[in-house]
Design a protein around this motif. Structure first.
Motif, short mmCIF file in Angstrom:
data_model
loop_
_atom_site.label_atom_id
_atom_site.label_comp_id
_atom_site.label_asym_id
_atom_site.label_seq_id
_atom_site.Cartn_x
_atom_site.Cartn_y
_atom_site.Cartn_z
N VAL A 220 0.71 -1.27 0.04
CA VAL A 220 0.03 0.10 -0.09
C VAL A 220 0.93 1.26 0.02
O VAL A 220 1.59 1.43 0.84
CB VAL A 220 -1.06 0.00 1.15
CG1 VAL A 220 -1.94 1.34 1.12
CG2 VAL A 220 -1.82 -1.30 1.49
N LEU B 18 1.09 4.70 0.89
CA LEU B 18 0.43 5.61 1.95
C LEU B 18 0.03 6.78 1.60
O LEU B 18 -0.55 7.72 2.21
CB LEU B 18 1.04 5.76 3.29
CG LEU B 18 1.36 4.37 3.96
CD1 LEU B 18 2.35 4.59 5.21
CD2 LEU B 18 0.00 3.88 4.61
N ALA C 268 -5.66 5.68 3.80
CA ALA C 268 -5.12 4.38 4.23
C ALA C 268 -5.73 3.70 5.39
O ALA C 268 -5.78 2.54 5.51
CB ALA C 268 -3.60 4.50 4.05
N LEU D 16 -6.71 -0.09 5.60
CA LEU D 16 -6.07 -0.91 6.55
C LEU D 16 -7.15 -1.56 7.64
O LEU D 16 -7.06 -2.81 7.97
CB LEU D 16 -5.26 -0.21 7.53
CG LEU D 16 -3.85 -0.07 6.41
CD1 LEU D 16 -2.86 0.86 7.22
CD2 LEU D 16 -3.31 -1.21 5.86
N ARG E 131 1.53 -6.91 5.21
CA ARG E 131 1.10 -5.65 4.69
C ARG E 131 2.52 -4.68 4.39
O ARG E 131 3.00 -4.60 5.35
CB ARG E 131 0.41 -5.05 5.71
CG ARG E 131 -1.09 -5.73 5.92
CD ARG E 131 -1.61 -5.54 7.40
NE ARG E 131 -2.96 -6.09 7.77
CZ ARG E 131 -2.88 -7.23 8.19
NH1 ARG E 131 -1.62 -7.85 8.26
NH2 ARG E 131 -3.89 -8.00 8.42
N LEU F 233 3.88 -1.26 3.58
CA LEU F 233 3.39 0.35 3.64
C LEU F 233 4.58 1.19 2.92
O LEU F 233 5.73 0.82 3.43
CB LEU F 233 3.05 0.94 4.82
CG LEU F 233 2.04 -0.10 5.60
CD1 LEU F 233 1.82 0.56 6.94
CD2 LEU F 233 0.68 -0.31 4.91
N SER G 215 6.07 4.93 1.74
CA SER G 215 5.99 6.36 1.94
C SER G 215 7.23 7.28 1.50
O SER G 215 8.26 6.63 1.99
CB SER G 215 5.34 6.67 3.19
OG SER G 215 5.30 8.00 3.59
N HIS H 233 3.87 -6.35 9.42
CA HIS H 233 3.71 -5.02 8.54
C HIS H 233 5.00 -4.55 8.49
O HIS H 233 5.72 -4.47 9.28
CB HIS H 233 2.80 -4.12 9.67
CG HIS H 233 1.64 -3.59 9.37
ND1 HIS H 233 0.40 -3.85 9.53
CD2 HIS H 233 1.39 -2.18 8.85
CE1 HIS H 233 -0.62 -3.34 9.04
NE2 HIS H 233 0.24 -2.17 8.38
N THR I 86 7.24 -1.27 6.72
CA THR I 86 7.23 0.06 6.08
C THR I 86 8.65 0.35 5.39
O THR I 86 9.66 -0.07 5.66
CB THR I 86 7.06 0.73 7.52
OG1 THR I 86 5.89 0.79 8.10
CG2 THR I 86 6.72 2.41 6.81
#
Length: 128
Positions: free
Chosen positions: A48, A50, A58, A62, A74, A76, A78, A96, A98
């Motif tokens: 995804v 963000l 978002a 989520l 997941r 994320l 950015s 999760h 990032t």
């Protein structure tokens, strides 16, 4: 694997790194992503961006993942995060992840492969 990003540059960057090893579905809006998740609830992972400007946001998407009892990784993305912050966040989670945009070549595939328990995927440099 579902890639949720309205920016073609983000979808293309993910595809460059993952398309040779995973089947990718794309969604450019969160409601479209929910429909695709409903149609294929056993997606291996969801990526995804963000920074999508979708009015739902978002956090809404989520929360839908929780409603669908989605248990896969997941990821994320950015560009607003510093690389060090994204790395620190990744170390604190097993489901999760990032990533700061842009990420280093091979970094996304490596973490995703680990999360999915897939080994032996070549790095980007080996692919060339």
């Amino acid at each position: 694997m579902l890639v949720v990003a309205e920016a073609a540059a983000v979808r293309n960057a993910v595809a460059r790194e993952l398309a040779r090893h995973f089947e990718l579905l794309n969604a450019t809006r969160f409601d479209s992503a929910v429909r695709k998740l409903s149609a294929q609830p056993s997606l291996a992972a969801i990526i995804v961006d963000l920074e999508m400007r979708d009015e739902r946001g978002a956090p809404w998407f989520l929360a839908r993942l929780m409603e669908h009892a989605y248990e896969g990784p997941r990821i994320l993305l950015s560009s607003a995060l510093a690389r060090e912050d994204a790395s620190s966040m990744r170390r604190g989670s097993v489901s999760h992840f990032t990533f700061a945009r842009p990420w280093n070549p091979g970094e996304l595939r490596s973490h995703l492969s680990t999360a999915l328990g897939v080994s032996g995927l070549p790095s980007r440099l080996q692919d060339m």
